[in-house]
Design an enzyme around this catalytic site. Structure first.
Site, PDB file in Angstrom:
ATOM      1  N   CYS A   1       0.909  -1.157   0.000  1.00 23.53           N
ATOM      2  CA  CYS A   1       0.000   0.000   0.000  1.00 23.53           C
ATOM      3  C   CYS A   1       0.942   1.200   0.000  1.00 23.53           C
ATOM      4  O   CYS A   1       1.135   1.854   1.013  1.00 23.53           O
ATOM      5  CB  CYS A   1      -0.888  -0.012   1.227  1.00 23.53           C
ATOM      6  SG  CYS A   1      -1.961  -1.458   1.293  1.00 23.53           S
ATOM      7  N   ALA A   2       1.530   1.463  -1.143  1.00 23.50           N
ATOM      8  CA  ALA A   2       2.777   2.226  -1.178  1.00 23.50           C
ATOM      9  C   ALA A   2       2.627   3.736  -1.334  1.00 23.50           C
ATOM     10  O   ALA A   2       3.495   4.490  -0.882  1.00 23.50           O
ATOM     11  CB  ALA A   2       3.655   1.701  -2.317  1.00 23.50           C
ATOM     12  N   ALA A   3       1.586   4.175  -2.012  1.00 23.87           N
ATOM     13  CA  ALA A   3       1.526   5.587  -2.394  1.00 23.87           C
ATOM     14  C   ALA A   3       1.145   6.472  -1.204  1.00 23.87           C
ATOM     15  O   ALA A   3       0.336   6.044  -0.371  1.00 23.87           O
ATOM     16  CB  ALA A   3       0.510   5.755  -3.510  1.00 23.87           C
TER      17      ALA A   3
ATOM     18  N   CYS B   1      -1.915   4.141  10.565  1.00 26.65           N
ATOM     19  CA  CYS B   1      -1.781   5.413  11.291  1.00 26.65           C
ATOM     20  C   CYS B   1      -3.092   5.691  12.024  1.00 26.65           C
ATOM     21  O   CYS B   1      -3.655   6.771  11.930  1.00 26.65           O
ATOM     22  CB  CYS B   1      -1.416   6.552  10.341  1.00 26.65           C
ATOM     23  SG  CYS B   1      -2.556   6.781   8.973  1.00 26.65           S
TER      24      CYS B   1
END
Ligand SMILES: C[S@@+](CC[C@H](N)C(=O)[O-])C[C@H]1O[C@@H](n2cnc3c(N)ncnc32)[C@H](O)[C@@H]1O
Length: 445
Positions: free
Chosen positions: A258-260, A373
């Site tokens: 989930c990189a972007a 987060c």
């Protein structure tokens, strides 16, 4: 205070001159707050659209007013309830917004009171639905200016369901402290590609034990030394922990599922590991590509769904899962008002599907780091418990105190990282705090 008469018989107020100083910024701030509260759209997205025609100064002012109003919305609304006997008129929600942005400027910003009052009154006059409330806006804001912060009720600035959830997870006192910490503005943290100590000095920042650099009053980020040449990127100190926990390095293949927009991909790429950066959002991957280009880093960029992508196997897999983001309310105060309890449940479902699929991509002996987060245990601790119950071929690899500069109080009994906005206290409040993050490191047997 008595409410001013809600007269609809008054003549329509003339539209103010378009060049009234600061009026356009306040109008955009009010529109941005309305869009967040009525449509549930992210603040950044609204600001981008609404401030397109403003100059840089007005853009900054708009952002500051809207963010401050949303950051302190709980207590500002409570204040208005104490001042308005009949409450905020139901048919004119915009009146509440004009009062909230006016009060936010008076109580929390370095803006002359008369400018805050005058512009909210002028904005009320622009609209036939609110023009009748000009007197009320004027009287309420003048009273707030006279009485100052002493009149502000001591109540949480976030929705009750959210604060009650934190009380359940962390205890009542801790939840109050978290709520207060989230109402403060966050410092600017950056991650340097290399030589963090040297960049801390050049930027006039502090090097944190975790290796991040912390700046206050940084101003325009893109104008800071090293930005253009790609020496560092913006990343909260807690957000920089999950990628470090993988201990990736040369000769390893790792996947960031989930990189972007790529903060953690950049950290992984810097280690010399071969990195697959996957995300299902094409626009967000465009930002990831731009960020990596600026930083002079490379990754194999893949647009795909992490719940069914076929690839690997990898030495390390990072899942920085989509989540409610309640741990980032200091930086994104709109999150408190755009999320509802049902979002937590649907995000938890997506997270568990991503985790279940990612398990198949990890080599035997390889690591899986799962992070969010979020302050909500459903998106962190509970998620990992449920995963381990279903995947007996995985075990926790506990995080040790001092590893990656991680303080003992950021590690829970299971050896997972749980940072809170109250962590990293500092005598100078501007330097204090961390985003609320959860990170668990698992190893495939
Ligand atoms: C918390 S953000 C990632 C932030 C990023 N790791 C960083 O450090 O910059 C979560 C990302 O997950 C992506 N996402 C959501 N659902 C996904 C799915 N099913 N498959 C792949 N990516 C997904 C979103 O587009 C978003 O970019």
């Amino acid at each position: 205070m008595k409410d001013a008469p809600h007269s609809s018989r008054r003549p329509k107020a003339p539209a103010p001159a378009p060049d009234t100083p600061g009026l356009a910024a306040r109008r955009a701030a009010a529109d941005a707050v309305d869009t967040v509260l009525e449509k549930g759209r992210p603040l950044e997205e609204s600001l981008e659209r609404l401030t397109r025609d403003l100059d840089e100064r007005d853009r900054a002012l708009t952002r500051m007013i809207a963010a401050t109003a949303l950051r302190r919305l709980g207590s500002l609304r409570a204040l208005l309830r104490t001042l308005l006997e009949r409450g905020v008129p139901d048919k004119a929600r915009r009146v509440e917004t004009l009062l909230v942005i006016g009060a936010a400027q008076i109580l929390f910003m370095d803006v002359p009171d008369h400018a805050a009052v005058g512009t909210s009154v002028a904005l009320a006059g622009e609209n036939p639905g609110t023009a009748g409330f000009k007197g009320l806006v004027n009287a309420v804001l003048r009273r707030i200016a006279r009485e100052g912060r002493a009149v502000l009720p001591d109540v949480p600035d976030q929705p009750t369901w959210m604060v009650e959830g934190w009380a359940g997870a962390y205890g009542g006192e801790a939840a109050e402290a978290i709520s207060r910490a989230l109402a403060a503005e966050a410092p600017l943290d950056v991650t340097a590609k290399e030589d963090a100590a040297g960049w801390a000095e050049k930027l006039g920042g502090r090097l944190l034990p975790t290796g991040s650099i912390r700046l206050v009053d940084a101003g325009n980020v893109t104008a800071l030394p090293g930005f253009a040449e790609g020496a560092w990127w913006v990343q909260d100190a807690a957000a920089a922990l999950p990628a470090r926990l993988l201990h990736a390095g040369e000769g390893q293949r790792v996947a960031d599922l989930c990189a972007a927009p790529g903060g953690k991909t950049a950290q992984l790429a810097v280690t010399g590991a071969e990195v697959v950066a996957l995300d299902r959002s094409a626009p967000r991957l465009r930002r990831l590509r731009q960020n990596l280009t600026r930083l002079g880093l490379t990754a194999d960029i893949v647009e795909a769904d992490a719940t069914n992508w076929r690839g690997g196997p990898f030495d390390g897999v990072l899942i920085d899962a989509p989540c409610s983001a309640t741990g980032t309310i200091r930086r994104h105060p709109d999150v408190a008002w755009t999320k509802v309890p049902a979002d937590i449940a649907s995000l938890a479902d997506l997270q568990s599907r991503i985790l279940a699929h990612a398990a198949r991509l990890v080599k035997p002996g390889g690591r899986l780091v799962y992070s969010t987060c979020s302050l909500e245990p459903e998106e962190g601790e509970r998620q990992v418990e449920a995963f381990l119950a279903r995947h007996t071929d995985f075990v926790r690899e506990p995080v040790t105190p001092g590893e990656c500069g991680i303080a003992p109080e950021w590690i829970n009994a299971a050896g997972e990282v749980r940072t809170l906005p109250t962590h990293l206290p500092d005598a100078d409040a501007r330097f204090a705090g961390l985003d609320g993050f959860f990170a668990a490191r698992l190893r495939r047997k």
